[in-house]
Scaffold this active site. Structure first.
Site, PDB file in Angstrom:
ATOM      1  N   LYS A 191      55.744  30.575  13.626  1.00 23.75           N
ATOM      2  CA  LYS A 191      57.128  30.256  13.216  1.00 23.75           C
ATOM      3  C   LYS A 191      57.138  28.978  12.370  1.00 23.75           C
ATOM      4  O   LYS A 191      56.190  28.732  11.632  1.00 23.75           O
ATOM      5  CB  LYS A 191      58.041  30.150  14.443  1.00 23.75           C
ATOM      6  CG  LYS A 191      57.872  31.312  15.417  1.00 23.75           C
ATOM      7  CD  LYS A 191      58.983  31.397  16.421  1.00 23.75           C
ATOM      8  CE  LYS A 191      58.618  32.399  17.488  1.00 23.75           C
ATOM      9  NZ  LYS A 191      59.775  33.014  18.115  1.00 23.75           N
ATOM     10  N   GLU A 195      64.046  37.002  13.843  1.00 19.21           N
ATOM     11  CA  GLU A 195      64.638  35.729  13.381  1.00 19.21           C
ATOM     12  C   GLU A 195      64.981  35.820  11.897  1.00 19.21           C
ATOM     13  O   GLU A 195      65.966  35.217  11.454  1.00 19.21           O
ATOM     14  CB  GLU A 195      63.676  34.570  13.688  1.00 19.21           C
ATOM     15  CG  GLU A 195      63.644  34.261  15.176  1.00 19.21           C
ATOM     16  CD  GLU A 195      62.347  33.673  15.677  1.00 19.21           C
ATOM     17  OE1 GLU A 195      61.537  33.198  14.864  1.00 19.21           O
ATOM     18  OE2 GLU A 195      62.134  33.681  16.910  1.00 19.21           O
ATOM     19  N   GLU A 211      59.393  44.280  19.431  1.00 17.71           N
ATOM     20  CA  GLU A 211      59.835  42.983  19.943  1.00 17.71           C
ATOM     21  C   GLU A 211      61.302  43.053  20.364  1.00 17.71           C
ATOM     22  O   GLU A 211      62.203  42.915  19.513  1.00 17.71           O
ATOM     23  CB  GLU A 211      59.679  41.915  18.861  1.00 17.71           C
ATOM     24  CG  GLU A 211      58.266  41.690  18.418  1.00 17.71           C
ATOM     25  CD  GLU A 211      58.034  40.238  18.031  1.00 17.71           C
ATOM     26  OE1 GLU A 211      57.130  39.624  18.614  1.00 17.71           O
ATOM     27  OE2 GLU A 211      58.770  39.714  17.179  1.00 17.71           O
ATOM     28  N   SER A 260      57.874  36.763  24.580  1.00 18.88           N
ATOM     29  CA  SER A 260      57.472  35.935  25.720  1.00 18.88           C
ATOM     30  C   SER A 260      56.187  36.418  26.388  1.00 18.88           C
ATOM     31  O   SER A 260      56.017  36.255  27.608  1.00 18.88           O
ATOM     32  CB  SER A 260      58.612  35.819  26.749  1.00 18.88           C
ATOM     33  OG  SER A 260      59.741  35.203  26.150  1.00 18.88           O
TER      34      SER A 260
HETATM   35  C1  PEP Z   1      57.674  36.083  18.219  1.00 21.79           C
HETATM   36  O1  PEP Z   1      57.963  35.067  17.605  1.00 21.79           O
HETATM   37  O2  PEP Z   1      57.404  37.116  17.620  1.00 21.79           O
HETATM   38  C2  PEP Z   1      57.630  36.028  19.693  1.00 21.79           C
HETATM   39  C3  PEP Z   1      57.317  37.109  20.351  1.00 21.79           C
HETATM   40  O3  PEP Z   1      57.930  34.821  20.251  1.00 21.79           O
HETATM   41  P1  PEP Z   1      57.693  34.420  21.801  1.00 21.79           P
HETATM   42  O4  PEP Z   1      56.320  34.881  22.164  1.00 21.79           O
HETATM   43  O5  PEP Z   1      57.829  32.934  21.819  1.00 21.79           O
HETATM   44  O6  PEP Z   1      58.748  35.129  22.587  1.00 21.79           O
END
Ligand code: PEP
Length: 256
Positions: free
Chosen positions: A15, A100, A170, A216
């Site tokens: 990110k 995002e 996701e 996560s």
């Molecule tokens: C992501 O940014 O794709 C993601 C899965 O973030 P996190 O693992 O922090 O939930």
């Protein structure tokens, strides 16, 4: 064909984190920990860190990805980066359609599709993100929504090009929240994506495509998630910024 012959892929999504010296430090910490990985290991980093990451990963098994690219080849798109600009640098992967980007930067299924096609045309391997919001899950439309996102993202992508495509499931409610989908939920939707791919391209392409779970995933829950039959890897946000945690997830994918 089954999971054993699909390529497991663990990709970090950094990110908007890490300066160049910090990026170098993190890659240097990751490299020895994952050198014997039995899966593909990718660090997707901010544009400003790409050169640093490419240099630091030279001669190692860690691959480098970007976090986005534009769909036009060049032109008046201030602030944007084209797919060719990435391949010219030696970048191999690109995350596209991350929630995002959809939430904060107006990405739609249609612009994700344009980016996927541009990335493939330039020789990049896209990691295409799909996933439902909490309200979609509560309304019972996860399956329809994720199938639709997958179909639109892959419009006009050929079966041959699918060899270079990774899909990341996701669920938006699980990203950066500490709330992970259960292993069953993750597997159920990854399997649904695979059946959507089968309807588009046939069983052989569907069985050969890597489908990751992201949301996560961490050093504690990775093993259970990655042991699921249709979960072929992970897209990792927060935990990819800590070398030992990222390496533990890579080890879980190697065994899973
Ligand atoms: C992501 O940014 O794709 C993601 C899965 O973030 P996190 O693992 O922090 O939930």
């Amino acid at each position: 064909m089954n999971k054993a012959v699909r390529k497991a892929v663990i990709a970090g999504n950094w990110k908007m984190n890490k300066t160049r010296p910090e990026a170098k430090e993190l890659i240097e910490a990751i490299k020895p920990l994952v050198k014997d990985a039995g899966c593909e290991v990718i660090c997707c980093v901010p544009f400003t860190n790409l050169e640093t990451a490419l240099e630091a990963t030279k001669g190692s098994n860690v691959k480098v990805g970007a976090e986005n690219c534009h769909f036009e080849k060049s032109g008046a798109f201030t602030g944007e980066i084209s797919a060719e600009m990435l391949t010219e640098m030696g970048v191999e992967y690109v995350v596209l359609g991350h929630s995002e980007r959809r939430q904060y930067f107006g990405e739609t299924d249609e612009t994700v599709n344009k980016r996927v096609r541009a990335a493939l045309a330039a020789g990049l391997k896209p990691i295409v993100c799909v996933g439902e919001m909490l309200k979609d899950r509560e309304n019972g439309i996860t399956a329809e929504l994720v199938a639709m996102q997958t179909k639109i993202a892959l419009k006009d992508v050929t079966a041959e090009e699918m060899k270079n495509v990774i899909i990341a499931y996701e669920p938006v409610w699980a990203i950066g929240t500490g709330k992970t989908a259960t292993a069953e939920q993750a597997n159920e939707v990854c399997a649904l994506i695979r059946s959507t791919l089968a309807s588009l391209y046939g069983a052989e392409v569907a069985e050969a495509t890597t489908i990751q779970y992201g949301g996560s995933m961490n050093a504690k829950n990775a093993e259970e998630l990655l042991a699921q039959p249709d979960v072929d890897g992970g897209l990792i946000g927060g935990a990819s910024l800590k070398a030992p945690d990222f390496a533990t997830i890579v080890a879980a994918a190697t065994n899973g």
